[in-house]
Design an enzyme around this catalytic site. Structure first.
Site, PDB file in Angstrom:
ATOM      1  N   ASP A 167       7.201  10.182   3.637  1.00  0.00           N
ATOM      2  CA  ASP A 167       6.837   9.154   4.618  1.00  0.00           C
ATOM      3  C   ASP A 167       7.928   8.078   4.685  1.00  0.00           C
ATOM      4  O   ASP A 167       8.771   7.961   3.786  1.00  0.00           O
ATOM      5  CB  ASP A 167       5.492   8.543   4.169  1.00  0.00           C
ATOM      6  CG  ASP A 167       4.726   7.873   5.292  1.00  0.00           C
ATOM      7  OD1 ASP A 167       5.284   7.706   6.393  1.00  0.00           O
ATOM      8  OD2 ASP A 167       3.560   7.500   5.062  1.00  0.00           O
ATOM      9  N   ASP A 172      -0.848   8.286  -0.149  1.00  0.00           N
ATOM     10  CA  ASP A 172      -0.362   7.013  -0.688  1.00  0.00           C
ATOM     11  C   ASP A 172      -1.346   6.383  -1.687  1.00  0.00           C
ATOM     12  O   ASP A 172      -2.549   6.371  -1.446  1.00  0.00           O
ATOM     13  CB  ASP A 172      -0.189   6.068   0.520  1.00  0.00           C
ATOM     14  CG  ASP A 172       0.582   4.823   0.179  1.00  0.00           C
ATOM     15  OD1 ASP A 172       0.918   4.643  -0.989  1.00  0.00           O
ATOM     16  OD2 ASP A 172       0.850   4.043   1.115  1.00  0.00           O
ATOM     17  N   ASP A 184      -0.338   8.824  13.676  1.00  0.00           N
ATOM     18  CA  ASP A 184      -1.486   8.368  12.889  1.00  0.00           C
ATOM     19  C   ASP A 184      -2.751   8.363  13.729  1.00  0.00           C
ATOM     20  O   ASP A 184      -3.846   8.165  13.194  1.00  0.00           O
ATOM     21  CB  ASP A 184      -1.228   6.959  12.342  1.00  0.00           C
ATOM     22  CG  ASP A 184      -0.403   7.007  11.069  1.00  0.00           C
ATOM     23  OD1 ASP A 184      -0.243   8.109  10.509  1.00  0.00           O
ATOM     24  OD2 ASP A 184       0.092   5.952  10.645  1.00  0.00           O
TER      25      ASP A 184
END
Ligand code: DGJ
Length: 729
Positions: free
Chosen positions: A477, A366, A547
């Site tokens: 994502d 990202d 995560d």
């Protein structure tokens, strides 16, 4: 033939190698569930429909029809007519009443399995699967309801789905349309499910089933971090190797319900389908609706057998990617290394050091587009940020490839930031209820994927980048859950279709992606592991699991995930310490050994980690190359579990032919004065001799499985070991 029909008794028998599923038709044409369990060779059991328990049988005496309906084991119970257990189908007619009753009309049995239009679904050749379709109808509504059962004999799996066709003249409205129901006698069942939160997905939970309804569900628009579209009913004595298990898993990535209920007659109803909350589907005359697919398996050899059935099934019949059994490149992802703070220079520095240590692909996460320097802008503006990527994007890819590495990239195509050019131009593209300010989550809105022009735009943004340079991998994502469900384009009476239309839109986009870029390695992700489900596996052979990359947390998360999904699908990386989420420090070796039980990769700044850790990377990469084939294709056995409060967490992957096996042991908490722990291995050839690699020790297969193997020297917290047993014969 794995599907038989006994015309005289009006019964169907569906056989897999170890299981039998039986369906019986009542005199009236109700489709009833007779039996599911270990394989039977004959045709019996119809008495389990309990039709002789008069006077409640409508064909004999109509005076207690409700009692009959509330008792009869239905294959597909319909709502509004007196079965007060959970219904699977609620249909509202034009005059506003809900009620439907379906009766058998005909059936077909065929080899193979038809595709489910627009939906991910299991596939298989004519020799691998057979499909029974029982066609039922509600004559008053003119509704045809087809119950499909596809039998995957070798994997002990039956998949189920339902299609509805409005053959009448009325406009109908489906308000609930589940995919599967299983009515059984209670056996003191306990319900096993997977639950959690962000950074702690899919913890295993097991509770006694009580009278009333117990469910796992999502109304978040995705399968979710919190509750998982999987439940199993297990008998109290069930362990990894013993006991009975009835399991269901849902091939769908949106709202779901997975529920078990003990009824007043101490029977159990287990259902699975799209959640009925804020769901409707309008069926005009001539239109049809297809439910997603539920996957069922039964084991009388405990949970381990259930896991292996699911793993084989998903590998063989759900994952389509050419990477299914292909070695995946060892990647390094820059997320935990840099978060949003990176540029070409930093990425190339990471890539160079990574290459030196044997890593094969750089993944840019990202932050590479629009004006995105934090999480609060630019989603939807998929143009490269040339301030960060000086020299442009193709140049970066070229530089990385010049190093001899592949390149991968992150997208979040379903989202739109309020602070974006896209939102300024098309505010109505965000899902929102007219007149009400939609809630932001991670400072973003969700794109209305029910609209074709929105899907086309989002898809083209991704495809344009992929067409511009040689990109081997995409991480797709999705970082927020859905709310404020309203579409600017749907009619008021169709707004309740939005959740499902969103999921269908997502599937359409991913189908386009894998069709246009068939060699692309796609990894799905959703704020960690919020969309780890079989639907996603149909498009991507791997899914980011969580995560939380802490090795000890990962033991639980990966154990829960591995209960259902093959290790080859579990996205797992080695990260830096102290861990960014739980601040724990674990040995680098253990982080590597845990990530090996997944796709394996790195997520750290390799230019900054301690030298001693970096020196271990080439060895770890070598281990990955050595074991990845075994981990992708082997049989998985859970030997000991930290989740069960055992100090040692331990699993084994054995080659299907018994030629070798890898055992991973992680000593989570050292226990004073325990000198050795005995573990029993599985999947080995009883009389063959196995050498423990790197030692002179050799054992017979039966010795390792019955007497066991002694794990020593593991008294330190978080220390781990790999044991590789190789067959000498
Ligand atoms: C959530 C993912 O799980 C992370 O790995 C990372 O890609 C971030 N999103 C980026 O925003």
């Amino acid at each position: 033939m794995s599907i038989l029909y006994d015309e005289q008794n009006r019964m169907f028998k569906l056989d897999t190698v170890h299981t039998t599923y039986m369906i019986g038709l009542s005199e009236e044409g109700y489709v009833g569930h007779v039996y599911y369990g270990r394989r039977l060779e004959g045709f019996w059991g119809k008495y389990l429909l309990r039709m002789q328990e008069t006077p409640f049988t409508p064909a004999v005496n109509k005076r207690e029809k409700n009692s009959f309906l509330d008792y009869f084991p239905m294959e597909y119970p319909t709502g509004g007519i007196g079965d007060y257990r959970e219904s699977c189908l609620n249909v509202r007619n034009e005059r506003g009443s809900v009620g439907s009753e379906i009766f058998y009309e005909s059936h077909t049995i065929r080899k193979g399995k038809p595709v489910l239009a627009g939906l991910p679904a299991a596939f298989g050749g004519e020799e691998e699967v057979q499909t029974l379709v029982i066609i039922c109808a509600d004559a008053l509504l003119g509704l045809k309801v087809s119950l499909s059962y596809s039998v995957f004999e070798k994997e002990d799996v039956i998949t189920r789905s339902i299609s509805m066709q409005n053959d009448g003249a009325e406009r109908l409205r489906l308000e609930k349309a589940y995919s599967a129901c299983l009515d059984m006698d209670n056996q003191e069942f306990e319900m096993l499910s997977l639950c959690g939160s962000w950074a702690r997905e899919r913890y295993i939970q097991r509770n006694k089933l009580c009278p009333g309804r117990q469910l796992m569900s999502s109304v978040k628009g995705e399968s979710s971090h919190q509750e998982h579209p999987f439940i199993a009913l297990v008998t109290p004595e069930t362990t990894q190797e013993t006991g009975e298990v009835y399991a269901m898993n849902f091939v769908y990535s949106g709202n779901f319900i997975a529920q078990a209920e003990i009824t007043q007659f101490d029977r159990v109803r287990m259902v699975m389908g799209i959640h009925g909350e804020d769901f409707c589907w309008n069926l005009a005359p001539g239109e049809s609706f297809q439910t997603p697919e539920a996957v069922m398996t039964y084991s009388d050899c405990g949970l381990g057998k259930m896991s292996r059935s699911f793993h084989d099934f998903y590998r063989e019949h759900m994952i389509r990617s050419p990477y299914k059994y292909r070695k995946r490149p060892v990647l390094i992802n820059n997320w935990e290394a840099t978060y949003f703070d990176f540029d070409t220079e930093k990425l190339l520095a990471i890539a160079k050091e990574a290459k030196k240590n044997g890593i094969e692909m750089l993944v840019m996460d990202d932050g590479w587009f629009g004006k995105r320097s934090w999480d609060d802008s630019s989603l939807g503006d998929w143009t490269v940020n040339e301030e960060k990527l000086k020299g442009g994007f193709p140049n970066l890819v070229k530089q990385v490839r010049k190093l001899g590495m592949e390149f991968g990239i992150w997208f979040e195509p379903e989202m739109i930031s309020p602070d974006s050019e896209l939102y300024r131009k098309h505010p109505d593209w965000a899902i929102q209820i007219a007149g009400r300010e939609a809630g932001q989550s991670r400072a973003q809105y969700v794109l209305d994927l029910s609209r074709k022009e929105v899907r086309d735009y989002a898809y083209e943004c991704v495809a344009k980048i992929l067409r511009s340079a040689p990109i081997s991998y995409v991480k797709w994502d999705m970082n927020r859950q859905l709310s404020d469900m309203g579409s600017a384009c749907l009619l008021p009476e169709a707004q309740g279709e939005l959740f499902h239309r969103y999921v269908l839109g997502l599937y359409e986009m991913q189908e386009r992606l894998v069709t246009e870029f068939p060699e692309l390695l796609l990894e799905n992700c959703s704020g960690g592991g919020a969309r780890f489900d079989p639907g996603m596996l149909y498009y991507s052979p791997q899914i980011w699991c969580s995560d939380d990359t802490d090795a000890i947390e990962r033991l639980r998360i990966q154990e829960g995930t591995g209960l259902v999904y093959p290790l080859s699908a579990i996205g797992a990386h080695v990260s830096d310490c102290p861990n960014h989420i739980v601040c724990r420090t674990t040995p680098f070796e253990t982080r590597g050994n845990v990530a090996l039980a997944g796709t394996f990769g790195y997520e750290l700044d390799i230019t900054k980690i301690p030298e001693a850790d970096r020196e271990l990377i080439p060895k770890q990469v070598e281990l990955y190359h050595k074991y990845s084939g075994l981990i992708q294709t082997g049989d998985y056995y859970r030997i000991s579990s930290w989740t069960d409060k055992k100090p040692l967490d331990c699993w084994e992957v054995a080659a299907k032919d018994g030629s070798h096996a890898l055992v991973t042991c992680v000593n989570v908490l050292g226990r004073p004065n325990v000198r050795s722990i005995r573990i029993r291995l599985h999947g080995l050839r009883a009389l063959s001799l196995y050498r423990l690699e790197g030692t002179e020790e050799a054992y017979r297969g039966e010795e390792l499985s019955s007497c066991g193997f002694l794990v020593r020297d593991l008294n330190e917290d978080f220390k781990s070991r790999l044991y590789h047993f190789i067959c000498e014969d």
